[in-house]
Design a protein around this motif. Structure first.
Motif, PDB file in Angstrom:
ATOM      1  N   GLU A  49       0.807  -0.704   0.007  1.00  0.00           N
ATOM      2  CA  GLU A  49      -0.660   0.112  -0.329  1.00  0.00           C
ATOM      3  C   GLU A  49       0.752   1.339  -0.009  1.00  0.00           C
ATOM      4  N   ALA A  50       2.226   1.251   0.739  1.00  0.00           N
ATOM      5  CA  ALA A  50       3.070   1.956   1.149  1.00  0.00           C
ATOM      6  C   ALA A  50       3.542   2.430  -0.785  1.00  0.00           C
ATOM      7  N   GLU A  51       3.265   1.258  -1.677  1.00  0.00           N
ATOM      8  CA  GLU A  51       4.562   1.545  -2.464  1.00  0.00           C
ATOM      9  C   GLU A  51       2.879   2.273  -3.647  1.00  0.00           C
ATOM     10  N   ARG A  52       2.024   1.194  -3.331  1.00  0.00           N
ATOM     11  CA  ARG A  52       0.967   2.003  -4.365  1.00  0.00           C
ATOM     12  C   ARG A  52       0.944   3.587  -4.227  1.00  0.00           C
ATOM     13  N   TRP A  53       0.485   3.879  -2.949  1.00  0.00           N
ATOM     14  CA  TRP A  53       0.470   5.234  -2.833  1.00  0.00           C
ATOM     15  C   TRP A  53       1.655   6.629  -2.666  1.00  0.00           C
ATOM     16  N   GLY A  54       3.206   5.661  -3.150  1.00  0.00           N
ATOM     17  CA  GLY A  54       3.928   6.661  -2.848  1.00  0.00           C
ATOM     18  C   GLY A  54       4.302   6.934  -1.815  1.00  0.00           C
ATOM     19  N   ILE A  55       4.103   6.378  -0.506  1.00  0.00           N
ATOM     20  CA  ILE A  55       4.307   7.167   0.436  1.00  0.00           C
ATOM     21  C   ILE A  55       6.064   6.567   1.033  1.00  0.00           C
ATOM     22  N   LEU A  56       6.995   8.027   1.456  1.00  0.00           N
ATOM     23  CA  LEU A  56       8.006   8.069   1.685  1.00  0.00           C
ATOM     24  C   LEU A  56       8.100   7.782   3.159  1.00  0.00           C
ATOM     25  N   ALA A  57       7.524   8.930   3.577  1.00  0.00           N
ATOM     26  CA  ALA A  57       7.760   9.171   5.170  1.00  0.00           C
ATOM     27  C   ALA A  57       6.646   8.525   6.291  1.00  0.00           C
ATOM     28  N   THR A  58       6.457   8.319   7.735  1.00  0.00           N
ATOM     29  CA  THR A  58       5.662   8.254   8.624  1.00  0.00           C
ATOM     30  C   THR A  58       5.643   8.727   9.837  1.00  0.00           C
ATOM     31  N   PRO A  59       5.054   9.392   9.872  1.00  0.00           N
ATOM     32  CA  PRO A  59       3.724   8.347   9.117  1.00  0.00           C
ATOM     33  C   PRO A  59       3.005  10.564   8.582  1.00  0.00           C
ATOM     34  N   THR A  60       2.142   9.855   7.963  1.00  0.00           N
ATOM     35  CA  THR A  60       1.673  10.293   7.097  1.00  0.00           C
ATOM     36  C   THR A  60       0.397  10.353   6.435  1.00  0.00           C
TER      37      THR A  60
ATOM     38  N   THR B 116       3.249  17.800   2.578  1.00  0.00           N
ATOM     39  CA  THR B 116       3.459  19.222   3.570  1.00  0.00           C
ATOM     40  C   THR B 116       3.748  18.491   4.879  1.00  0.00           C
ATOM     41  N   VAL B 117       5.721  19.085   5.695  1.00  0.00           N
ATOM     42  CA  VAL B 117       5.821  18.645   6.405  1.00  0.00           C
ATOM     43  C   VAL B 117       4.896  19.339   7.342  1.00  0.00           C
ATOM     44  N   VAL B 118       4.851  18.357   8.283  1.00  0.00           N
ATOM     45  CA  VAL B 118       3.769  19.305   9.534  1.00  0.00           C
ATOM     46  C   VAL B 118       4.410  18.884  11.059  1.00  0.00           C
ATOM     47  N   GLY B 119       5.419  17.783  10.993  1.00  0.00           N
ATOM     48  CA  GLY B 119       5.757  17.452  12.284  1.00  0.00           C
ATOM     49  C   GLY B 119       7.360  16.858  11.812  1.00  0.00           C
ATOM     50  N   ALA B 120       7.799  16.139  12.740  1.00  0.00           N
ATOM     51  CA  ALA B 120       8.403  14.352  12.986  1.00  0.00           C
ATOM     52  C   ALA B 120       8.215  13.538  12.672  1.00  0.00           C
ATOM     53  N   PHE B 121       9.070  13.097  11.237  1.00  0.00           N
ATOM     54  CA  PHE B 121       9.044  12.210  10.772  1.00  0.00           C
ATOM     55  C   PHE B 121       9.786  10.937  10.746  1.00  0.00           C
ATOM     56  N   ASP B 122       9.896   9.772  10.328  1.00  0.00           N
ATOM     57  CA  ASP B 122      10.591   9.332  10.020  1.00  0.00           C
ATOM     58  C   ASP B 122       9.769   8.389   8.433  1.00  0.00           C
ATOM     59  N   LEU B 123      11.113   7.802   7.826  1.00  0.00           N
ATOM     60  CA  LEU B 123      11.351   6.564   6.911  1.00  0.00           C
ATOM     61  C   LEU B 123      10.848   5.932   6.502  1.00  0.00           C
ATOM     62  N   VAL B 147      21.362  10.029  -3.338  1.00  0.00           N
ATOM     63  CA  VAL B 147      20.982  10.994  -2.594  1.00  0.00           C
ATOM     64  C   VAL B 147      20.355  11.633  -2.607  1.00  0.00           C
ATOM     65  N   ASN B 148      20.673  12.464  -2.973  1.00  0.00           N
ATOM     66  CA  ASN B 148      20.766  14.253  -3.349  1.00  0.00           C
ATOM     67  C   ASN B 148      19.002  14.323  -3.542  1.00  0.00           C
ATOM     68  N   ALA B 149      19.184  13.364  -4.420  1.00  0.00           N
ATOM     69  CA  ALA B 149      17.638  13.743  -4.699  1.00  0.00           C
ATOM     70  C   ALA B 149      16.354  13.424  -3.656  1.00  0.00           C
ATOM     71  N   LEU B 150      16.875  12.485  -2.695  1.00  0.00           N
ATOM     72  CA  LEU B 150      15.925  12.031  -1.456  1.00  0.00           C
ATOM     73  C   LEU B 150      16.622  13.678  -0.553  1.00  0.00           C
ATOM     74  N   PHE B 151      17.384  13.764  -0.996  1.00  0.00           N
ATOM     75  CA  PHE B 151      17.358  15.241   0.262  1.00  0.00           C
ATOM     76  C   PHE B 151      17.119  16.663  -0.191  1.00  0.00           C
ATOM     77  N   ALA B 152      16.726  16.775  -1.725  1.00  0.00           N
ATOM     78  CA  ALA B 152      16.125  17.541  -2.494  1.00  0.00           C
ATOM     79  C   ALA B 152      14.631  17.674  -1.986  1.00  0.00           C
ATOM     80  N   ARG B 153      14.019  16.704  -1.844  1.00  0.00           N
ATOM     81  CA  ARG B 153      12.717  16.450  -0.825  1.00  0.00           C
ATOM     82  C   ARG B 153      12.289  17.102  -0.308  1.00  0.00           C
ATOM     83  N   PHE B 154      13.274  17.262   1.578  1.00  0.00           N
ATOM     84  CA  PHE B 154      12.897  17.592   2.864  1.00  0.00           C
ATOM     85  C   PHE B 154      14.071  18.039   2.924  1.00  0.00           C
ATOM     86  N   ARG B 155      13.363  19.471   4.125  1.00  0.00           N
ATOM     87  CA  ARG B 155      14.285  20.639   4.488  1.00  0.00           C
ATOM     88  C   ARG B 155      14.986  20.037   6.020  1.00  0.00           C
ATOM     89  N   GLU B 156      14.954  18.652   5.932  1.00  0.00           N
ATOM     90  CA  GLU B 156      15.023  18.269   7.730  1.00  0.00           C
ATOM     91  C   GLU B 156      16.230  16.793   7.047  1.00  0.00           C
TER      92      GLU B 156
END
Lengths: 98, 204
Positions: A49-60, B116-123, B147-156
């Motif tokens: 589901e994360a793949e399908r929706w293109g999710i990288l970060a959690t929580p989203t 939109t980033v509204v708080g702390a997150f993880d990958l 890795v640069n393309a990933l860093f370009a996506r987030f400010r954190e």
């Protein structure tokens, strides 16, 4: 259509994710819509589901309906801000609070 | 009572790091055989140095020469573009995918997926997707571009670095050999644009 469908992607369940879920339930109440649905997806259990929706970060959170889709990522510290990001403040819906 | 001095011969000689060929002769010669097996290696090159081609070739070499399936994680080019571009090298990635030898984790940016980033997150979601793909095709190699393309996506960026560490250690525990590409701004300057993420990798 006055319905709301949210997806919440989390990585595992923890007190923190439970707090996020509780905050979102409160949010759906604040949104004052007729039909409300919040689906919680644990990416460890349903990675496809994360793949399908293109999710990288959690929580989203993904606002699936109403369209257009909107997304917010991160722990929710400020519910008013999240409502705004998800476009769920009353002015976005032309449904003034009584 | 006197403490016994540690016996020197009690220390085992570690096994030398085995190398996996990347399929690029020049690189494998410089790197004494290729990338260290079971480790994570960051390879930095300047803009236009064909990092994506290199990342693909690492997987193609594994599939063709050693029957080792590979996962390609792309933060930049969509999977479709990579399939098309690599055809000119004679690499039919779609055929590899159909044969369960290649799997994409397509994390290329799409406007409709902007968040939109509204708080702390993880990958965590990215980690789960990579792990799922590795298990699905029983991958032995992973390429992450870039890795640069990933860093370009987030400010954190501090948060991304911590998360890359977590993903790298997870990949090591899966036993796969991982190549991460990075762009460096000067040919002989800082190793990569963000200065710190080279520490993510156990290096060449």
């Amino acid at each position: 259509m006055n319905d709301l469908h949210l997806l919440l992607f989390v990585y595992g369940r923890s007190p923190r994710t439970e707090a996020t879920i509780a905050a979102l339930r409160q949010l759906t109440r604040l949104a004052r819509l007729d039909r409300r649905e919040l689906e919680v997806i644990d990416v460890q259990e349903r990675p496809e589901e994360a793949e399908r929706w293109g999710i990288l970060a959690t929580p989203t959170v993904v606002r699936v309906r109403p369209l257009p889709q909107r997304r917010a990522t991160g722990e929710i510290d400020n519910l008013a801000y999240l409502l705004d990001v998800l476009g769920l403040t009353p002015r976005h819906h032309e449904r003034p609070t009584s | 009572m006197n403490a016994q001095p540690p016996e020197k011969d009690a220390v085992a000689t570690p096994a030398p790091v085995r190398k996996l060929p990347t399929g690029i002769e020049g690189f494998d010669a410089i790197a004494e055989g290729g990338l260290p097996e079971g480790r994570v290696t960051l390879v930095a090159g300047s803009a236009g140095s064909a990092k994506t081609v290199f990342a693909c070739q690492f997987l193609v070499c594994g599939i063709r020469d050693r029957d080792e399936p590979g996962v390609f994680v792309t933060f930049e080019d969509p999977a479709d573009a990579i399939r098309r571009n690599m055809l000119s090298f004679g690499w039919d990635i779609a055929a590899y995918e159909n044969a369960q030898r290649w799997a994409f984790v397509d994390a290329s940016p799409r406007p409709e997926q902007m968040s939109t980033v509204v708080g702390a997150f993880d990958l965590g979601a990215l980690l789960a997707r990579i792990e799922h793909a590795v298990r699905r095709i029983d991958a032995r190699r992973v390429s992450i571009d870039s890795v640069n393309a990933l860093f370009a996506r987030f400010r954190e960026h501090h948060l991304l670095r911590a998360e890359l560490h977590r993903i790298a250690s997870h990949l090591r525990s899966l036993g796969v050999t991982t190549l991460i590409t990075a762009e460096r701004t000067q040919e002989y300057g800082e190793v990569s644009r963000y200065g710190v993420e080279e520490f993510v990798a156990t290096t060449l």
